[in-house]
Scaffold this motif. Structure first.
Motif, PDB file in Angstrom:
ATOM      1  N   LYS A 106       5.710  26.178 -28.239  1.00 33.01           N
ATOM      2  CA  LYS A 106       5.956  25.141 -27.223  1.00 33.01           C
ATOM      3  C   LYS A 106       5.639  23.749 -27.767  1.00 33.01           C
ATOM      4  CE  LYS A 106       5.096  28.054 -23.188  1.00 33.01           C
ATOM      5  NZ  LYS A 106       4.171  28.342 -22.071  1.00 33.01           N
ATOM      6  N   LEU A 107       4.538  23.628 -28.513  1.00 32.89           N
ATOM      7  CA  LEU A 107       4.157  22.331 -29.060  1.00 32.89           C
ATOM      8  C   LEU A 107       5.155  21.874 -30.122  1.00 32.89           C
ATOM      9  CD1 LEU A 107       2.153  20.005 -29.019  1.00 32.89           C
ATOM     10  CD2 LEU A 107       0.750  21.277 -30.676  1.00 32.89           C
ATOM     11  N   ALA A 108       5.626  22.796 -30.937  1.00 27.02           N
ATOM     12  CA  ALA A 108       6.641  22.451 -31.938  1.00 27.02           C
ATOM     13  C   ALA A 108       7.901  21.943 -31.248  1.00 27.02           C
ATOM     14  CB  ALA A 108       6.950  23.655 -32.826  1.00 27.02           C
ATOM     15  N   ALA A 109       8.288  22.588 -30.158  1.00 23.35           N
ATOM     16  CA  ALA A 109       9.473  22.154 -29.414  1.00 23.35           C
ATOM     17  C   ALA A 109       9.251  20.767 -28.793  1.00 23.35           C
ATOM     18  CB  ALA A 109       9.816  23.178 -28.324  1.00 23.35           C
ATOM     19  N   LEU A 110       8.054  20.535 -28.232  1.00 22.50           N
ATOM     20  CA  LEU A 110       7.746  19.232 -27.655  1.00 22.50           C
ATOM     21  C   LEU A 110       7.832  18.120 -28.705  1.00 22.50           C
ATOM     22  CD1 LEU A 110       4.643  19.700 -25.306  1.00 22.50           C
ATOM     23  CD2 LEU A 110       6.873  18.780 -24.675  1.00 22.50           C
ATOM     24  N   ARG A 111       7.334  18.422 -29.889  1.00 21.30           N
ATOM     25  CA  ARG A 111       7.331  17.420 -30.959  1.00 21.30           C
ATOM     26  C   ARG A 111       8.638  17.393 -31.749  1.00 21.30           C
ATOM     27  NH1 ARG A 111       1.182  17.656 -33.466  1.00 21.30           N
ATOM     28  NH2 ARG A 111       0.130  17.041 -31.531  1.00 21.30           N
ATOM     29  N   LYS A 112       9.518  18.350 -31.411  1.00 15.85           N
ATOM     30  CA  LYS A 112      10.832  18.454 -32.070  1.00 15.85           C
ATOM     31  C   LYS A 112      10.699  18.622 -33.583  1.00 15.85           C
ATOM     32  CE  LYS A 112      13.291  16.083 -28.491  1.00 15.85           C
ATOM     33  NZ  LYS A 112      12.774  15.279 -27.534  1.00 15.85           N
ATOM     34  N   ILE A 113       9.801  19.552 -33.968  1.00 17.77           N
ATOM     35  CA  ILE A 113       9.633  19.897 -35.378  1.00 17.77           C
ATOM     36  C   ILE A 113       9.596  21.416 -35.495  1.00 17.77           C
ATOM     37  CG2 ILE A 113       8.412  17.762 -35.989  1.00 17.77           C
ATOM     38  CD1 ILE A 113       5.791  19.315 -35.884  1.00 17.77           C
ATOM     39  N   SER A 114       9.721  21.899 -36.720  1.00  9.21           N
ATOM     40  CA  SER A 114       9.683  23.348 -36.935  1.00  9.21           C
ATOM     41  C   SER A 114       8.249  23.864 -36.809  1.00  9.21           C
ATOM     42  CB  SER A 114      10.228  23.687 -38.326  1.00  9.21           C
ATOM     43  OG  SER A 114       9.319  23.251 -39.319  1.00  9.21           O
ATOM     44  N   LEU A 115       8.128  25.151 -36.558  1.00 12.54           N
ATOM     45  CA  LEU A 115       6.807  25.760 -36.449  1.00 12.54           C
ATOM     46  C   LEU A 115       6.025  25.625 -37.757  1.00 12.54           C
ATOM     47  CD1 LEU A 115       4.767  27.304 -34.742  1.00 12.54           C
ATOM     48  CD2 LEU A 115       5.937  29.416 -35.370  1.00 12.54           C
ATOM     49  N   PRO A 116       6.629  25.890 -38.926  1.00 10.95           N
ATOM     50  CA  PRO A 116       5.873  25.695 -40.175  1.00 10.95           C
ATOM     51  C   PRO A 116       5.410  24.242 -40.359  1.00 10.95           C
ATOM     52  CG  PRO A 116       7.800  27.051 -40.595  1.00 10.95           C
ATOM     53  CD  PRO A 116       7.924  26.538 -39.185  1.00 10.95           C
ATOM     54  N   ASP A 117       6.247  23.280 -39.975  1.00 11.62           N
ATOM     55  CA  ASP A 117       5.841  21.870 -40.091  1.00 11.62           C
ATOM     56  C   ASP A 117       4.673  21.559 -39.155  1.00 11.62           C
ATOM     57  OD1 ASP A 117       7.726  21.378 -42.046  1.00 11.62           O
ATOM     58  OD2 ASP A 117       9.153  20.408 -40.673  1.00 11.62           O
ATOM     59  N   LEU A 118       4.712  22.099 -37.944  1.00 11.12           N
ATOM     60  CA  LEU A 118       3.619  21.887 -37.000  1.00 11.12           C
ATOM     61  C   LEU A 118       2.330  22.493 -37.541  1.00 11.12           C
ATOM     62  CD1 LEU A 118       2.472  20.996 -34.235  1.00 11.12           C
ATOM     63  CD2 LEU A 118       3.120  23.272 -33.395  1.00 11.12           C
ATOM     64  N   MET A 119       2.420  23.709 -38.044  1.00  9.45           N
ATOM     65  CA  MET A 119       1.231  24.367 -38.579  1.00  9.45           C
ATOM     66  C   MET A 119       0.652  23.562 -39.739  1.00  9.45           C
ATOM     67  SD  MET A 119       2.207  28.384 -38.147  1.00  9.45           S
ATOM     68  CE  MET A 119       0.688  28.949 -38.866  1.00  9.45           C
ATOM     69  N   GLU A 120       1.511  22.989 -40.552  1.00  6.93           N
ATOM     70  CA  GLU A 120       1.034  22.146 -41.658  1.00  6.93           C
ATOM     71  C   GLU A 120       0.339  20.895 -41.104  1.00  6.93           C
ATOM     72  OE1 GLU A 120       2.876  19.605 -45.340  1.00  6.93           O
ATOM     73  OE2 GLU A 120       3.832  21.527 -44.851  1.00  6.93           O
ATOM     74  N   GLN A 121       0.939  20.270 -40.087  1.00  2.00           N
ATOM     75  CA  GLN A 121       0.331  19.091 -39.463  1.00  2.00           C
ATOM     76  C   GLN A 121      -1.055  19.400 -38.908  1.00  2.00           C
ATOM     77  OE1 GLN A 121       2.668  17.469 -36.270  1.00  2.00           O
ATOM     78  NE2 GLN A 121       4.206  16.575 -37.629  1.00  2.00           N
ATOM     79  N   LEU A 122      -1.194  20.577 -38.332  1.00  2.00           N
ATOM     80  CA  LEU A 122      -2.459  20.973 -37.710  1.00  2.00           C
ATOM     81  C   LEU A 122      -3.451  21.569 -38.703  1.00  2.00           C
ATOM     82  CD1 LEU A 122      -1.112  22.594 -34.409  1.00  2.00           C
ATOM     83  CD2 LEU A 122      -1.997  20.274 -34.736  1.00  2.00           C
ATOM     84  N   GLY A 123      -3.016  21.726 -39.945  1.00  3.87           N
ATOM     85  CA  GLY A 123      -3.890  22.298 -40.957  1.00  3.87           C
ATOM     86  C   GLY A 123      -4.095  23.783 -40.800  1.00  3.87           C
ATOM     87  N   LEU A 124      -3.111  24.459 -40.205  1.00  8.84           N
ATOM     88  CA  LEU A 124      -3.193  25.910 -40.010  1.00  8.84           C
ATOM     89  C   LEU A 124      -2.449  26.603 -41.141  1.00  8.84           C
ATOM     90  CD1 LEU A 124      -2.473  26.148 -36.179  1.00  8.84           C
ATOM     91  CD2 LEU A 124      -4.683  26.218 -37.329  1.00  8.84           C
ATOM     92  N   LYS A 125      -3.185  27.306 -41.968  1.00  5.54           N
ATOM     93  CA  LYS A 125      -2.562  28.048 -43.061  1.00  5.54           C
ATOM     94  C   LYS A 125      -2.154  29.434 -42.599  1.00  5.54           C
ATOM     95  CE  LYS A 125      -5.016  25.557 -46.687  1.00  5.54           C
ATOM     96  NZ  LYS A 125      -4.965  24.336 -45.946  1.00  5.54           N
ATOM     97  N   SER A 126      -2.999  30.018 -41.767  1.00  7.12           N
ATOM     98  CA  SER A 126      -2.746  31.363 -41.274  1.00  7.12           C
ATOM     99  C   SER A 126      -3.378  31.505 -39.902  1.00  7.12           C
ATOM    100  CB  SER A 126      -3.342  32.394 -42.214  1.00  7.12           C
ATOM    101  OG  SER A 126      -3.316  33.675 -41.623  1.00  7.12           O
ATOM    102  N   LEU A 127      -2.744  32.241 -39.064  1.00 12.22           N
ATOM    103  CA  LEU A 127      -3.319  32.497 -37.743  1.00 12.22           C
ATOM    104  C   LEU A 127      -4.207  33.727 -37.754  1.00 12.22           C
ATOM    105  CD1 LEU A 127      -0.179  31.786 -35.594  1.00 12.22           C
ATOM    106  CD2 LEU A 127      -2.173  30.358 -35.876  1.00 12.22           C
ATOM    107  N   ALA A 128      -4.101  34.535 -38.797  1.00  9.28           N
ATOM    108  CA  ALA A 128      -4.793  35.808 -38.821  1.00  9.28           C
ATOM    109  C   ALA A 128      -6.311  35.655 -38.786  1.00  9.28           C
ATOM    110  CB  ALA A 128      -4.388  36.600 -40.063  1.00  9.28           C
ATOM    111  N   THR A 129      -6.853  34.581 -39.356  1.00 11.46           N
ATOM    112  CA  THR A 129      -8.305  34.441 -39.416  1.00 11.46           C
ATOM    113  C   THR A 129      -8.851  33.577 -38.302  1.00 11.46           C
ATOM    114  OG1 THR A 129      -8.072  32.542 -40.885  1.00 11.46           O
ATOM    115  CG2 THR A 129      -8.359  34.704 -41.915  1.00 11.46           C
ATOM    116  N   HIS A 130      -8.035  33.154 -37.374  1.00 13.34           N
ATOM    117  CA  HIS A 130      -8.456  32.242 -36.308  1.00 13.34           C
ATOM    118  C   HIS A 130      -8.784  33.021 -35.042  1.00 13.34           C
ATOM    119  CE1 HIS A 130      -8.660  28.072 -34.922  1.00 13.34           C
ATOM    120  NE2 HIS A 130      -8.182  28.506 -33.782  1.00 13.34           N
ATOM    121  N   ALA A 131      -9.878  33.810 -35.048  1.00 14.76           N
ATOM    122  CA  ALA A 131     -10.219  34.661 -33.909  1.00 14.76           C
ATOM    123  C   ALA A 131     -11.173  34.029 -32.994  1.00 14.76           C
ATOM    124  CB  ALA A 131     -10.771  35.990 -34.375  1.00 14.76           C
TER     125      ALA A 131
END
Length: 131
Positions: A106-131
């Protein structure tokens, strides 16, 4: 004695924050950054809410229990009670991941960017370790 907001000085807040675990401190830091960005007008309320969901984690005691039980599972020393608790906590982690992914999309759509680009902006390398 009841404390009001006027008793909370930056020095007192920082001293109390210093007592938190690193993971809890990082969670507070994310929330402070979002609050500051919202106050500056850099974040819209809907973006701020999505970021809250993206940064949500299990409470510290549950994260500790999850890690302890995961280690016991790896060492093949889980009791039936441990196994039930690990399954319950695993369900909670999976629910957080599902909500996180929905919010990222949803946030990627709001910002009109791709999900990988959003994750890079947010400094998220992987979601697997974010528990």
């Amino acid at each position: 004695m009841s404390m009001t907001a006027t008793h909370f000085t930056p020095a007192l807040i920082l001293r109390e924050l210093g007592k938190l675990s690193t993971a809890d401190m990082e969670g507070v830091l994310h929330k402070l950054q979002m609050l500051a960005a919202t106050k500056k007008g850099a974040l819209k309320a809907d973006e701020a809410r999505l970021l809250e969901i993206i940064n949500e984690t299990l409470p510290a005691d549950q994260r500790t229990a999850y890690r302890r039980l995961s280690l016991k599972r790896k060492n093949e020393s889980l009791t039936p009670s441990d196994h039930r608790e690990l399954l319950r906590l695993s369900d909670a982690v999976e629910l957080l991941h599902a909500k996180r992914m929905q919010s990222l999309v949803k946030l990627a759509a709001l910002r009109k960017i791709s999900l990988p680009d959003l994750m890079e902006q947010l400094g998220l390398k992987s979601l697997a370790t974010h528990a």
